[in-house]
Design a protein around this motif. Structure first.
Motif, short mmCIF file in Angstrom:
data_model
loop_
_atom_site.label_atom_id
_atom_site.label_comp_id
_atom_site.label_asym_id
_atom_site.label_seq_id
_atom_site.Cartn_x
_atom_site.Cartn_y
_atom_site.Cartn_z
N SER A 32 0.27 -1.45 -0.31
CA SER A 32 0.15 -0.04 0.38
C SER A 32 1.06 1.00 0.07
N ALA A 33 0.46 2.35 -0.83
CA ALA A 33 0.82 3.65 -1.24
C ALA A 33 0.17 4.41 -0.57
N ASP A 34 -0.97 4.50 0.27
CA ASP A 34 -1.45 5.48 0.89
C ASP A 34 -0.82 5.81 3.02
N SER A 35 -1.03 7.06 2.71
CA SER A 35 -0.45 7.39 4.20
C SER A 35 -1.69 7.65 5.53
N MET A 36 -2.51 7.35 5.00
CA MET A 36 -3.57 7.05 5.82
C MET A 36 -3.72 5.75 6.57
N GLN A 37 -3.41 4.74 5.26
CA GLN A 37 -4.17 3.01 5.53
C GLN A 37 -2.69 2.53 6.75
N VAL A 38 -1.69 3.05 7.08
CA VAL A 38 -0.97 3.32 7.76
C VAL A 38 -1.08 2.91 9.16
N TYR A 39 -2.21 3.68 8.86
CA TYR A 39 -3.25 3.83 10.70
C TYR A 39 -3.51 2.90 11.34
N LYS A 40 -3.87 2.40 12.39
CA LYS A 40 -4.71 1.09 12.81
C LYS A 40 -5.72 1.98 12.78
N ASP A 41 -6.79 1.22 13.01
CA ASP A 41 -8.10 1.55 13.49
C ASP A 41 -9.14 2.90 12.49
N MET A 42 -8.42 3.06 11.17
CA MET A 42 -9.00 4.06 10.55
C MET A 42 -9.23 3.08 9.24
N ASP A 43 -10.43 2.01 9.69
CA ASP A 43 -10.76 1.23 8.40
C ASP A 43 -11.08 1.89 7.57
N ILE A 44 -12.57 2.35 7.62
CA ILE A 44 -13.97 2.62 7.15
C ILE A 44 -13.47 3.88 6.21
N ILE A 51 -10.94 -7.55 5.14
CA ILE A 51 -10.71 -8.01 5.13
C ILE A 51 -10.81 -10.04 4.11
N ASP A 52 -12.10 -10.02 3.76
CA ASP A 52 -11.52 -10.97 2.64
C ASP A 52 -10.88 -10.75 0.88
N GLN A 53 -10.43 -8.76 0.94
CA GLN A 53 -9.56 -8.86 -0.09
C GLN A 53 -8.49 -9.33 1.15
N ARG A 54 -8.14 -8.94 1.50
CA ARG A 54 -6.83 -8.94 2.02
C ARG A 54 -6.42 -10.54 2.23
N SER A 55 -7.42 -11.19 2.57
CA SER A 55 -7.38 -12.87 2.17
C SER A 55 -7.00 -13.16 1.03
N LEU A 56 -7.18 -13.07 -0.05
CA LEU A 56 -7.15 -13.06 -1.22
C LEU A 56 -5.73 -13.04 -1.81
N ILE A 57 -4.68 -11.52 -1.42
CA ILE A 57 -3.56 -11.10 -1.92
C ILE A 57 -2.85 -10.96 -0.05
N PRO A 58 -1.59 -10.80 -0.12
CA PRO A 58 -0.45 -10.78 1.17
C PRO A 58 -0.63 -9.30 1.07
N HIS A 59 -1.04 -8.20 1.62
CA HIS A 59 -0.96 -6.86 1.65
C HIS A 59 0.03 -6.46 2.73
N HIS A 60 1.21 -5.63 2.20
CA HIS A 60 1.97 -4.81 3.13
C HIS A 60 1.56 -2.74 3.53
N MET A 61 2.40 -2.62 4.44
CA MET A 61 2.33 -1.33 4.80
C MET A 61 1.04 -0.94 5.10
N ILE A 62 0.05 -2.08 5.49
CA ILE A 62 -1.36 -1.51 5.94
C ILE A 62 -1.66 -1.85 7.35
N ASP A 63 -2.08 -0.84 8.24
CA ASP A 63 -2.06 -1.40 9.84
C ASP A 63 -0.52 -1.61 10.59
N ILE A 64 0.23 -0.65 10.47
CA ILE A 64 1.74 -0.56 11.06
C ILE A 64 1.90 0.39 12.05
#
Length: 303
Positions: A32-44, A51-64
């Motif tokens: 992910s190259a999104d400056s806000m998706q790095v933050y936990k608890d800011m999902d919607i 979660i279903d989409q992330r189960s299809l393909i590994p995602h990095h740099m989210i919720d870190i």
């Protein structure tokens, strides 16, 4: 040199779904190259992959990172570089996906290590500008004429940042950019998805309504109780609801403000990507199926 595919573009254009299809086709993993998706608890509000989409393909740099701590572009590049190395070492293809142009530029063009934000200095500079319009640009021209030529006099945020770097480093920012900028050692193939403005704006308005229906207000209410870092506190969707919680606006006005701020952000993103010299822009106006969008992308990828 290893190739890294980048799918970028304005918010809501359709990057997430097609990136998952592309990763499945190429045997890749998504960074992910999104400056806000790095933050936990800011999902919607940040439109993270589900979660279903992330189960299809590994995602990095989210919720870190927790939203109570700052997260810099420099830290992003360092951690994204490790993710790229790991993906390549496992025989997979890194696919960068996101709309934060600075993150993408920093990875592919380089980023010099700049000092952290000095909010007291920034406040003083903005106060000086309020008292004497034009002060910031004139002040920067005395510190660093080369960088001043590249900036819009009305872009106070970037002018203030340049002044801050010059003062704290004791060196013109233009010199630092030349001497300290190092890109990551990969060949970046950058593809930007674009839509006609009216279509994109309508999609943005619909997505904001969907976010609210999915619980954005409740998500923002939980964050409102925390001492957030400066950047997440200004995040679109949350900032406007925080004003509602403080009773500074009504709910309908807050929703309208979210939609307007998101449209303006998308407009800035489109301008940014159009002005980047090494990005291939693809107009996908009228195309909504992820497979059809993928068909537009594939011919522009290396074989």
């Amino acid at each position: 040199m290893n190739k890294v595919v980048t799918i970028c573009g304005p918010t809501c254009v359709g990057k997430t779904g097609v990136s998952i299809l592309l990763a499945q086709q190429l045997g890749g993993e998504i960074i992910s190259a999104d400056s806000m998706q790095v933050y936990k608890d800011m999902d919607i509000g940040t439109a993270k992959p589900t979660i279903d989409q992330r189960s299809l393909i590994p995602h990095h740099m989210i919720d870190i990172a927790p939203p109570t701590e700052p997260y810099s572009t420099g830290r992003y590049v360092s951690e994204a570089a490790l993710a790229i190395e790991d993906i390549i070492a496992r025989g997979k293809r890194p696919i960068i996906t996101g709309g934060t142009g600075l993150y993408i530029r920093a990875m592919s063009k380089g980023l010099f290590t700049a000092p952290s934000a000095d909010w007291e200095l920034r406040t003083n500079l903005m106060n000086a500008e309020a008292q004497t319009p034009g002060f910031l640009y004139n002040y920067l021209s005395g510190l660093d004429p080369k960088i001043t030529e590249k900036l819009n006099p009305n872009d106070h945020r970037r002018v203030v940042r340049a002044i801050e770097v010059c003062l704290k480093c004791g060196t013109p920012m233009s010199r630092l950019q030349t001497e300290m900028t190092r890109p990551l050692p990969y060949e970046f193939i950058k593809i930007c998805l674009m839509r006609q403005r009216d279509e994109l704006y309508a999609m943005i308005n619909e997505r904001v309504d969907a976010m609210l229906a999915a619980g954005l207000t409740e998500e923002a209410q939980a964050l409102f109780a925390l001492e957030l870092a400066h950047t997440p506190m200004q995040a679109i969707g949350y900032k406007e609801l925080f004003a509602y919680f403080r009773k500074e606006t009504g709910f309908d006005e807050a929703v309208s403000n979210i939609k307007q701020a998101t449209r303006r952000y998308a407009k800035r993103q489109m301008s940014w990507f159009k002005n980047e010299p090494d990005i291939k822009c693809l107009d996908i106006t009228g195309i909504f199926g992820e497979n059809e969008i993928l068909d537009k992308i594939i011919p522009h990828l290396p074989h």
